[in-house]
Design an enzyme around this catalytic site. Sequence first.
Site, PDB file in Angstrom:
ATOM      1  N   ASP A  41       1.289  -1.444   0.181  1.00 11.60           N
ATOM      2  CA  ASP A  41       0.113   0.238  -0.156  1.00 11.60           C
ATOM      3  C   ASP A  41       1.047   0.825  -0.163  1.00 11.60           C
ATOM      4  O   ASP A  41       2.060   1.608   0.559  1.00 11.60           O
ATOM      5  CB  ASP A  41      -1.245  -0.143   1.313  1.00 11.60           C
ATOM      6  CG  ASP A  41      -2.310   1.184   1.486  1.00 11.60           C
ATOM      7  OD1 ASP A  41      -2.561   1.682  -0.140  1.00 11.60           O
ATOM      8  OD2 ASP A  41      -2.302   1.006   1.820  1.00 11.60           O
ATOM      9  N   ASN A  94       1.374   3.411  -2.956  1.00 11.96           N
ATOM     10  CA  ASN A  94       1.428   3.640  -4.222  1.00 11.96           C
ATOM     11  C   ASN A  94       1.424   5.602  -4.644  1.00 11.96           C
ATOM     12  O   ASN A  94       2.297   5.958  -5.076  1.00 11.96           O
ATOM     13  CB  ASN A  94       1.335   2.569  -4.944  1.00 11.96           C
ATOM     14  CG  ASN A  94       2.549   1.463  -5.331  1.00 11.96           C
ATOM     15  OD1 ASN A  94       3.362   1.390  -3.959  1.00 11.96           O
ATOM     16  ND2 ASN A  94       1.767   0.411  -6.124  1.00 11.96           N
ATOM     17  N   THR A 151     -10.345  -7.142  -5.420  1.00 11.51           N
ATOM     18  CA  THR A 151     -11.423  -6.980  -6.287  1.00 11.51           C
ATOM     19  C   THR A 151     -12.572  -5.685  -6.392  1.00 11.51           C
ATOM     20  O   THR A 151     -13.577  -5.991  -6.929  1.00 11.51           O
ATOM     21  CB  THR A 151     -12.598  -8.081  -5.534  1.00 11.51           C
ATOM     22  OG1 THR A 151     -13.033  -8.198  -4.023  1.00 11.51           O
ATOM     23  CG2 THR A 151     -12.482  -9.923  -6.297  1.00 11.51           C
ATOM     24  N   LEU A 211      11.467 -20.488  -4.633  1.00 12.14           N
ATOM     25  CA  LEU A 211      10.394 -19.167  -3.996  1.00 12.14           C
ATOM     26  C   LEU A 211       8.446 -19.370  -4.538  1.00 12.14           C
ATOM     27  O   LEU A 211       8.904 -19.102  -6.235  1.00 12.14           O
ATOM     28  CB  LEU A 211      10.834 -17.773  -4.164  1.00 12.14           C
ATOM     29  CG  LEU A 211       9.936 -16.647  -3.306  1.00 12.14           C
ATOM     30  CD1 LEU A 211       9.797 -16.729  -1.958  1.00 12.14           C
ATOM     31  CD2 LEU A 211      10.164 -15.155  -3.968  1.00 12.14           C
ATOM     32  N   HIS A 230       2.786   3.142  -9.376  1.00 11.62           N
ATOM     33  CA  HIS A 230       2.665   1.799  -9.212  1.00 11.62           C
ATOM     34  C   HIS A 230       3.944   1.606  -9.979  1.00 11.62           C
ATOM     35  O   HIS A 230       4.050  -0.204  -9.788  1.00 11.62           O
ATOM     36  CB  HIS A 230       0.797   1.365  -9.913  1.00 11.62           C
ATOM     37  CG  HIS A 230      -0.085   1.582  -8.867  1.00 11.62           C
ATOM     38  ND1 HIS A 230      -0.242   1.291  -8.039  1.00 11.62           N
ATOM     39  CD2 HIS A 230      -1.221   3.106  -9.450  1.00 11.62           C
ATOM     40  CE1 HIS A 230      -1.709   2.359  -7.423  1.00 11.62           C
ATOM     41  NE2 HIS A 230      -2.237   2.561  -8.889  1.00 11.62           N
TER      42      HIS A 230
END
Length: 263
Positions: free
Chosen positions: A37, A39, A83, A148, A54
Amino acid sequence: MFNKLFGKKINKEDKMNEQKGLVKDECIPSHIAIIMDGNGRWAKKRAMPRIKGHHEGMNTVKKIARYASKCGVKVLTLYAFSTENWRRPKTEVEFLMSLPGQFLQSFLPELMELNIKVQMIGDKAELPMHTQKALDAAMEATKENTGLILNFAMNYGSRDEIVRAMKAMMTEVQEGKLVIEDITEERVTNYLMTAHLPEPDLLIRTSGEVRLSNFMLWQLAYTEFWFTDTLWPDFDEACFQEAIEAYQNRNRRYGGLKGEETK
Ligand code: FPP
């Protein structure tokens, strides 16, 4: 840093990891989930459009994926698009939808070199075709990698996921394949999009916000939370290390008692 802060005895391996700038091996969280969170605020502070934030956030994804992979984290789940994010301006949504393609184009050789496997959770079918293609290409190219798991939550919402799981279970009940008595916590877990993954050990949220925003509500039941004011584009290896060290200093009890307290 952990050793300096908490005065623990430093062994040879820890010393070497410190020199390499890595956290100590002991108790590395297997699964780390991150709500990336800040950006927009990062861009605003620089009088730049939100999409620049972003774009910089995508570079942080690369940095943290690299570092997590080197530290031995097994799964890194990143909340890339919820969503609810469709409510943002069209141009911003379009830019966010272009990020998987940009990421793949610029980072695939390194994903292969680092043995990172890309996966996703969320409703892929509702994403634009070019985004679906980019995600499919990343997952296909890296599917044999064994390091990973870099798991993007894309068009993901936890309530949506739970509703889908309930519908799937109800359908099986209606078809006579499942009886209500067989619905257990384990079975519900197996109907979620994360069925193949361990539950997150550590949740990180950046930018000073302290809420879950519909992220992995079921899976985070016993996860340790760590919040930082740092905005996601400014989040770096040192912040990640700090979060892991905080986790290593926690006493996870899963509702029971630990160690001395049980005697
Ligand atoms: C929240 O910050 C962030 C997002 C909704 C998008 C996160 C996406 C990335 C960091 C890049 C993902 C990369 C790939 C490869 C998919 P915000 O815009 O809400 O920030 P604000 O609260 O400061 O406005």
